[in-house]
Design an enzyme around this catalytic site. Sequence first.
Site, PDB file in Angstrom:
ATOM      1  N   ILE A  13      25.999 -12.265  -8.039  1.00 24.36           N
ATOM      2  CA  ILE A  13      27.138 -13.155  -8.295  1.00 24.36           C
ATOM      3  C   ILE A  13      27.739 -13.632  -6.981  1.00 24.36           C
ATOM      4  CG2 ILE A  13      29.330 -13.403  -9.520  1.00 24.36           C
ATOM      5  CD1 ILE A  13      28.461 -11.162 -11.379  1.00 24.36           C
ATOM      6  N   ASP A  58      28.983  -1.759   5.701  1.00 25.98           N
ATOM      7  CA  ASP A  58      29.450  -1.054   4.504  1.00 25.98           C
ATOM      8  C   ASP A  58      30.950  -1.312   4.301  1.00 25.98           C
ATOM      9  OD1 ASP A  58      30.104   0.881   2.580  1.00 25.98           O
ATOM     10  OD2 ASP A  58      28.695   2.345   3.420  1.00 25.98           O
ATOM     11  N   PHE A  78      33.240  -8.866  -4.071  1.00 24.92           N
ATOM     12  CA  PHE A  78      32.198  -8.679  -5.095  1.00 24.92           C
ATOM     13  C   PHE A  78      31.426  -7.373  -4.906  1.00 24.92           C
ATOM     14  CE2 PHE A  78      32.614 -13.290  -4.766  1.00 24.92           C
ATOM     15  CZ  PHE A  78      32.504 -13.736  -6.066  1.00 24.92           C
ATOM     16  N   ALA A  80      29.604  -4.046  -4.888  1.00 28.09           N
ATOM     17  CA  ALA A  80      29.691  -2.884  -5.784  1.00 28.09           C
ATOM     18  C   ALA A  80      28.292  -2.370  -6.050  1.00 28.09           C
ATOM     19  CB  ALA A  80      30.331  -3.290  -7.123  1.00 28.09           C
ATOM     20  N   THR A 121      35.033  -6.288 -14.142  1.00 27.02           N
ATOM     21  CA  THR A 121      34.189  -6.455 -15.322  1.00 27.02           C
ATOM     22  C   THR A 121      34.962  -6.189 -16.607  1.00 27.02           C
ATOM     23  OG1 THR A 121      32.301  -5.440 -16.450  1.00 27.02           O
ATOM     24  CG2 THR A 121      33.461  -4.041 -14.919  1.00 27.02           C
ATOM     25  N   LYS A 152      34.710   1.051 -11.644  1.00 27.60           N
ATOM     26  CA  LYS A 152      35.308  -0.294 -11.572  1.00 27.60           C
ATOM     27  C   LYS A 152      36.759  -0.237 -12.062  1.00 27.60           C
ATOM     28  CE  LYS A 152      33.758  -3.672 -10.513  1.00 27.60           C
ATOM     29  NZ  LYS A 152      33.617  -4.319  -9.166  1.00 27.60           N
ATOM     30  N   LEU A 204      13.453  -3.275 -25.252  1.00 26.59           N
ATOM     31  CA  LEU A 204      14.763  -3.363 -25.907  1.00 26.59           C
ATOM     32  C   LEU A 204      15.304  -1.958 -26.145  1.00 26.59           C
ATOM     33  CD1 LEU A 204      16.683  -5.522 -27.176  1.00 26.59           C
ATOM     34  CD2 LEU A 204      15.588  -4.997 -29.360  1.00 26.59           C
TER      35      LEU A 204
HETATM   36  P1  NAD Z   1      24.634  -6.895  -7.454  1.00 29.05           P
HETATM   37  O1  NAD Z   1      24.242  -5.477  -7.620  1.00 29.05           O
HETATM   38  O2  NAD Z   1      23.633  -7.964  -7.731  1.00 29.05           O
HETATM   39  O3  NAD Z   1      25.154  -7.128  -5.962  1.00 29.05           O
HETATM   40  C1  NAD Z   1      26.004  -6.229  -5.312  1.00 29.05           C
HETATM   41  C2  NAD Z   1      25.979  -6.528  -3.824  1.00 29.05           C
HETATM   42  O4  NAD Z   1      26.880  -5.616  -3.176  1.00 29.05           O
HETATM   43  C3  NAD Z   1      24.601  -6.327  -3.178  1.00 29.05           C
HETATM   44  O5  NAD Z   1      24.296  -7.403  -2.331  1.00 29.05           O
HETATM   45  C4  NAD Z   1      24.755  -5.031  -2.377  1.00 29.05           C
HETATM   46  O6  NAD Z   1      23.929  -4.958  -1.235  1.00 29.05           O
HETATM   47  C5  NAD Z   1      26.230  -5.080  -2.020  1.00 29.05           C
HETATM   48  N1  NAD Z   1      26.773  -3.744  -1.736  1.00 29.05           N
HETATM   49  C6  NAD Z   1      26.598  -2.616  -2.473  1.00 29.05           C
HETATM   50  N2  NAD Z   1      27.221  -1.577  -1.878  1.00 29.05           N
HETATM   51  C7  NAD Z   1      27.828  -2.080  -0.763  1.00 29.05           C
HETATM   52  C8  NAD Z   1      28.629  -1.495   0.240  1.00 29.05           C
HETATM   53  N3  NAD Z   1      28.952  -0.190   0.230  1.00 29.05           N
HETATM   54  N4  NAD Z   1      29.084  -2.287   1.239  1.00 29.05           N
HETATM   55  C9  NAD Z   1      28.767  -3.611   1.273  1.00 29.05           C
HETATM   56  N5  NAD Z   1      27.986  -4.203   0.352  1.00 29.05           N
HETATM   57  C10 NAD Z   1      27.536  -3.449  -0.662  1.00 29.05           C
HETATM   58  O7  NAD Z   1      25.937  -7.082  -8.346  1.00 29.05           O
HETATM   59  P2  NAD Z   1      26.455  -8.364  -9.135  1.00 29.05           P
HETATM   60  O8  NAD Z   1      25.884  -8.369 -10.489  1.00 29.05           O
HETATM   61  O9  NAD Z   1      26.336  -9.551  -8.254  1.00 29.05           O
HETATM   62  O10 NAD Z   1      28.001  -7.973  -9.289  1.00 29.05           O
HETATM   63  C11 NAD Z   1      28.954  -8.385  -8.320  1.00 29.05           C
HETATM   64  C12 NAD Z   1      30.332  -7.959  -8.766  1.00 29.05           C
HETATM   65  O11 NAD Z   1      30.633  -8.544 -10.022  1.00 29.05           O
HETATM   66  C13 NAD Z   1      30.483  -6.455  -8.955  1.00 29.05           C
HETATM   67  O12 NAD Z   1      31.755  -6.085  -8.482  1.00 29.05           O
HETATM   68  C14 NAD Z   1      30.371  -6.254 -10.455  1.00 29.05           C
HETATM   69  O13 NAD Z   1      31.092  -5.123 -10.858  1.00 29.05           O
HETATM   70  C15 NAD Z   1      31.028  -7.538 -10.956  1.00 29.05           C
HETATM   71  N6  NAD Z   1      30.602  -8.004 -12.280  1.00 29.05           N
HETATM   72  C16 NAD Z   1      29.283  -8.152 -12.572  1.00 29.05           C
HETATM   73  C17 NAD Z   1      28.898  -8.677 -13.796  1.00 29.05           C
HETATM   74  C18 NAD Z   1      27.455  -8.922 -14.161  1.00 29.05           C
HETATM   75  O14 NAD Z   1      27.165  -9.337 -15.273  1.00 29.05           O
HETATM   76  N7  NAD Z   1      26.507  -8.714 -13.266  1.00 29.05           N
HETATM   77  C19 NAD Z   1      29.893  -9.007 -14.742  1.00 29.05           C
HETATM   78  C20 NAD Z   1      31.237  -8.815 -14.411  1.00 29.05           C
HETATM   79  C21 NAD Z   1      31.579  -8.324 -13.171  1.00 29.05           C
HETATM   80  O1  TDX Z   2      15.663  -3.211 -20.266  1.00 28.87           O
HETATM   81  C1  TDX Z   2      16.767  -3.324 -20.808  1.00 28.87           C
HETATM   82  N1  TDX Z   2      16.824  -3.360 -22.178  1.00 28.87           N
HETATM   83  C2  TDX Z   2      18.001  -3.496 -22.860  1.00 28.87           C
HETATM   84  O2  TDX Z   2      18.001  -3.539 -24.108  1.00 28.87           O
HETATM   85  C3  TDX Z   2      18.000  -3.416 -20.067  1.00 28.87           C
HETATM   86  C4  TDX Z   2      17.981  -3.369 -18.570  1.00 28.87           C
HETATM   87  C5  TDX Z   2      19.172  -3.560 -20.770  1.00 28.87           C
HETATM   88  N2  TDX Z   2      19.182  -3.588 -22.128  1.00 28.87           N
HETATM   89  C6  TDX Z   2      20.471  -3.786 -22.833  1.00 28.87           C
HETATM   90  C7  TDX Z   2      21.606  -2.908 -22.381  1.00 28.87           C
HETATM   91  C8  TDX Z   2      22.817  -3.799 -22.601  1.00 28.87           C
HETATM   92  O3  TDX Z   2      23.249  -3.709 -23.941  1.00 28.87           O
HETATM   93  O4  TDX Z   2      20.881  -5.112 -22.519  1.00 28.87           O
HETATM   94  C9  TDX Z   2      22.300  -5.207 -22.358  1.00 28.87           C
HETATM   95  C10 TDX Z   2      22.607  -5.727 -20.958  1.00 28.87           C
HETATM   96  O5  TDX Z   2      22.220  -4.719 -20.038  1.00 28.87           O
HETATM   97  P1  TDX Z   2      22.481  -4.857 -18.460  1.00 28.87           P
HETATM   98  O6  TDX Z   2      21.839  -6.112 -17.974  1.00 28.87           O
HETATM   99  O7  TDX Z   2      22.107  -3.586 -17.824  1.00 28.87           O
HETATM  100  O8  TDX Z   2      24.052  -5.138 -18.414  1.00 28.87           O
HETATM  101  P2  TDX Z   2      25.337  -4.279 -18.890  1.00 28.87           P
HETATM  102  O9  TDX Z   2      25.067  -2.830 -18.929  1.00 28.87           O
HETATM  103  O10 TDX Z   2      25.885  -4.942 -20.120  1.00 28.87           O
HETATM  104  O11 TDX Z   2      26.308  -4.553 -17.631  1.00 28.87           O
HETATM  105  C11 TDX Z   2      26.353  -5.877 -17.011  1.00 28.87           C
HETATM  106  O12 TDX Z   2      27.485  -6.582 -17.423  1.00 28.87           O
HETATM  107  C12 TDX Z   2      28.741  -6.122 -16.953  1.00 28.87           C
HETATM  108  C13 TDX Z   2      26.315  -5.748 -15.496  1.00 28.87           C
HETATM  109  O13 TDX Z   2      25.164  -5.021 -15.101  1.00 28.87           O
HETATM  110  C14 TDX Z   2      27.574  -5.116 -14.971  1.00 28.87           C
HETATM  111  O14 TDX Z   2      27.582  -5.121 -13.543  1.00 28.87           O
HETATM  112  C15 TDX Z   2      28.754  -5.914 -15.461  1.00 28.87           C
HETATM  113  O15 TDX Z   2      29.945  -5.291 -15.098  1.00 28.87           O
END
Ligand code: NAD
Ligand code: TDX
Length: 338
Positions: A13, A58, A78, A80, A121, A152, A204
């Site tokens: 993100i 870090d 961002f 995490a 999140t 979080k 799944l």
């Molecule tokens: P991601 O895992 O793809 O990226 C996380 C980034 O943070 C990576 O580049 C990693 O190297 C960096 N990082 C990890 N530990 C670190 C540290 N100690 N110091 C500096 N950098 C560090 O995660 P994402 O999916 O892009 O999520 C980004 C943010 O959005 C997170 O805070 C997550 O909780 C939040 N979020 C994610 C989702 C989602 O669907 N992915 C939804 C809502 C909120």
């Molecule tokens: O192989 C899989 N099969 C499956 O059924 C994986 C990896 C996931 N799943 C299911 C688990 C969840 O119900 O799919 C759904 C989505 O899974 P994830 O992509 O792992 O996301 P989720 O656990 O919902 O969390 C995500 O959304 C909120 C992000 O990873 C978080 O960082 C964010 O905060």
Amino acid sequence: MKRILVTGGAGFIGVNYVHHMIEHSDSAITILDKMTYAANRQSLDLLPPSRVKLIVGDIADAVLVDELVSKHDVVVHFAAESHNDNSLHDPGVFVRTNVIGTFELLEAVRRHDVRFHHISTDEVYGDLALDDPQRFTETTPYNPSSPYSSTKASSDLLVRAWVRSFGINATLSNCSNNYGPFQHVEKFIPRQITNVLTGAKPKLYGDGTNVRDWIHVRDHSSAVQRIVEQGQSGHTYLIGADGEKNNKDVLRIILRLMGEAEDAFDHVIDRPGHDLRYAIDSTILRSELGWTPRYTDIESGLSQTIDWYSNHRTWWEPGKAKTENRYAQQLQMTSEAT
Ligand code: NAD
Ligand code: TDX
């Protein structure tokens, strides 16, 4: 011109937000990223070096964080550890990065009086029953389920306390599940797309009735820009695009769009503590700040995401086997424990 420090800007993100800000502002951006397994240097390739600088480090490194924060006007946080499955097997690093890392950033913005935006999140609110007419709002009580979501939630509470106790200028946003380009192949949608592309069957969890509220990552980026520019300090904004769908339906769409039979997937053992349903009510963000999502057609969003993974194999192929090996190990540990 604003100087923005983007933590975690080499992750999914974060890098989408950096791309968005390069297109939609004249800001200069410093990315602070530890470059964990979740980061990808290739994601930064098309960013202009005159406006984007990467510092590998870090967020829990107090000295580095203090120095960087002092040179910026805004911090958008961002960084995490973001994956629930990993948090069930190695929670310690989630506490260090998500809680201690956020604490160090808060102390630095307090010392230097720098604007702070915290990315969080919807998982902090726990989960909903499938037939619950309510959705999460800014006043829903916190009730996180996993080590990931509880760290979080902890970081959100720290931000709120630093606003109230020390008067820092900070906003928070809690967003639903993102999808789109640059997402690590460990996550649901890219894992299934890249499984199909490598001739493996999608996986799944459980019966697939768990519901996620999908939002395209570009809509998340525009919402964050709006909150950073117009949000009120101390306020939390929920970001969502009315994209509720169960996992099985999402997987069936992916399989159909990729020319496969809709039932060509494996059911695998469920995630322990698996949250049933998330759903966001983003009325406040829409009515108070005038934000609207633009990429709300999930079929066309998934189709574009499939095209992106098909056309960027060098971006994800190096990490794919490692990710699947990690899943195989985690599956074995989960089966042994149950
Ligand atoms: P991601 O895992 O793809 O990226 C996380 C980034 O943070 C990576 O580049 C990693 O190297 C960096 N990082 C990890 N530990 C670190 C540290 N100690 N110091 C500096 N950098 C560090 O995660 P994402 O999916 O892009 O999520 C980004 C943010 O959005 C997170 O805070 C997550 O909780 C939040 N979020 C994610 C989702 C989602 O669907 N992915 C939804 C809502 C909120
Ligand atoms: O192989 C899989 N099969 C499956 O059924 C994986 C990896 C996931 N799943 C299911 C688990 C969840 O119900 O799919 C759904 C989505 O899974 P994830 O992509 O792992 O996301 P989720 O656990 O919902 O969390 C995500 O959304 C909120 C992000 O990873 C978080 O960082 C964010 O905060």
